[in-house]
Write an enzyme that holds these catalytic residues in place. Structure first.
Site, PDB file in Angstrom:
ATOM      1  CG  HIS A 184      -0.263  -0.311   2.392  1.00 50.30           C
ATOM      2  ND1 HIS A 184       0.639   0.909   3.021  1.00 50.30           N
ATOM      3  CD2 HIS A 184      -0.003  -1.364   3.525  1.00 50.30           C
ATOM      4  CE1 HIS A 184       1.070   0.223   4.416  1.00 50.30           C
ATOM      5  NE2 HIS A 184       0.510  -1.001   4.457  1.00 50.30           N
TER       6      HIS A 184
ATOM      7  CG  HIS B 198       4.353  -1.626   1.933  1.00 48.03           C
ATOM      8  ND1 HIS B 198       3.116  -2.327   2.053  1.00 48.03           N
ATOM      9  CD2 HIS B 198       4.890  -2.461   2.987  1.00 48.03           C
ATOM     10  CE1 HIS B 198       2.814  -3.052   2.854  1.00 48.03           C
ATOM     11  NE2 HIS B 198       3.729  -3.227   3.451  1.00 48.03           N
TER      12      HIS B 198
ATOM     13  NE  ARG C 249      -1.691  -7.796  10.749  1.00 50.68           N
ATOM     14  CZ  ARG C 249      -1.344  -9.122  10.816  1.00 50.68           C
ATOM     15  NH1 ARG C 249      -2.741  -9.954  10.984  1.00 50.68           N
ATOM     16  NH2 ARG C 249      -0.284  -9.600  11.103  1.00 50.68           N
TER      17      ARG C 249
END
Ligand code: PAF
Length: 282
Positions: free
Chosen positions: A34, A37, A187
């Protein structure tokens, strides 16, 4: 961008980068990338000559097999995003490449194992330490980039580097948030629409707690208020909310301003465990 799977492929590449006196920035990930990162990749490309990313869902750091099984895998889109972001190399090892034999060595990060993530996820930091140590050995980067969202992981990595005399330097990059404040996390992909709304509670409660602390409300009242909000929320289970020293992870019972302080939180939203933190004093 070159994708490789083994140390043997990396050795000659590393040697030629070294020969040219170029510096390698390294972003270890478990994929399901995402913008958080990509911020790490951007930091690396801005300051280092070559950016190397690893994608490996590390089985040894999951203390729940269900969690490991459900971890999102999005390799194709991860690689497309990394190419776009300017990564030069991506290491995608198999489990047997990183774990050719069962590991008997155990990492124990002492006091960091006793609190928060260490306490609620027994063995988690052993697995993180193990895989990061292997990656540092195999890839020999000059600098590695980690997100502030995993604040206790950063403390663990810094201790690993210090205790094992790795020469890699560690750079910490601020947490990337969605527009409404939710910390970006791989997550989050597992949250349904309702859970996505409920997950916001972690950030809103951190922000409220920070505001209350800085206006002089004592920490025990602030913490009780957060616990109360979670106890009334549907589908959300608070694991902990704690006032800590962001490097030593000493836990405080009261708020004093004589050093850096952060509030850390962990909660289940449905079946998905989320963590977040906010610096109070840097
Ligand atoms: O933060 C992560 O994604 C993982 O813990 C890491 C550092 C890549 C090790 O598997």
């Amino acid at each position: 961008m070159k994708v490789f799977n083994t140390e043997a492929e990396w050795r000659p590449i590393w040697a030629s980068i070294f020969k040219e006196n170029k510096k390698i920035g390294f972003v270890p990930t478990m994929g399901a990338l995402h913008q958080g990162h990509l911020d790490l990749v951007a930091k690396s490309t801005a300051s280092m000559d070559v950016t190397l990313v690893s994608i490996f869902v590390n089985p040894t750091q999951f203390n729940s097999s269900e969690d490991f099984k459900n971890y999102p895998l999005t390799l194709e889109s991860d690689l497309a995003q990394l190419e776009e972001a300017g990564a030069a190399y991506v290491f995608v090892p198999s489990v047997t490449t990183l774990y050719p034999q069962p590991t008997r060595l155990r990492f124990d990060f002492g006091d960091l194992e006793q609190v928060l993530e260490g306490k609620f996820r027994p063995g988690h930091f052993h697995g993180v330490g193990l895989v990061v140590a292997k990656l540092f050995h195999l890839l020999q980067p000059n600098r590695a980039f980690f997100g502030q969202k995993d604040l206790q992981q950063v403390a663990v990595i810094k201790r690993l580097v210090q205790d094992l005399s790795f020469t890699v330097s560690i750079e910490v990059v601020p947490t990337r948030r969605e527009k409404d404040g939710l910390a970006m996390s791989s997550r989050n992909m597992r949250l349904n629409q309702d859970e996505r709304q409920q997950a916001l509670l972690l950030y809103t409660q951190l922000a409220q707690a920070k505001k209350d602390l800085l206006t002089g409300i004592p920490w025990d009242q602030v913490r009780a208020a957060v616990e109360e909000v979670f106890s009334k929320a549907t589908n959300c289970q608070l694991e902990y909310v704690a006032l800590v020293h962001p490097e030593t992870f000493e836990i405080f019972d009261s708020f004093t301003q004589d050093g850096p302080r952060s509030i850390c939180i962990a909660a289940y939203v449905g079946q998905v465990r989320l963590i977040d933190n906010l610096p109070i004093i840097q």
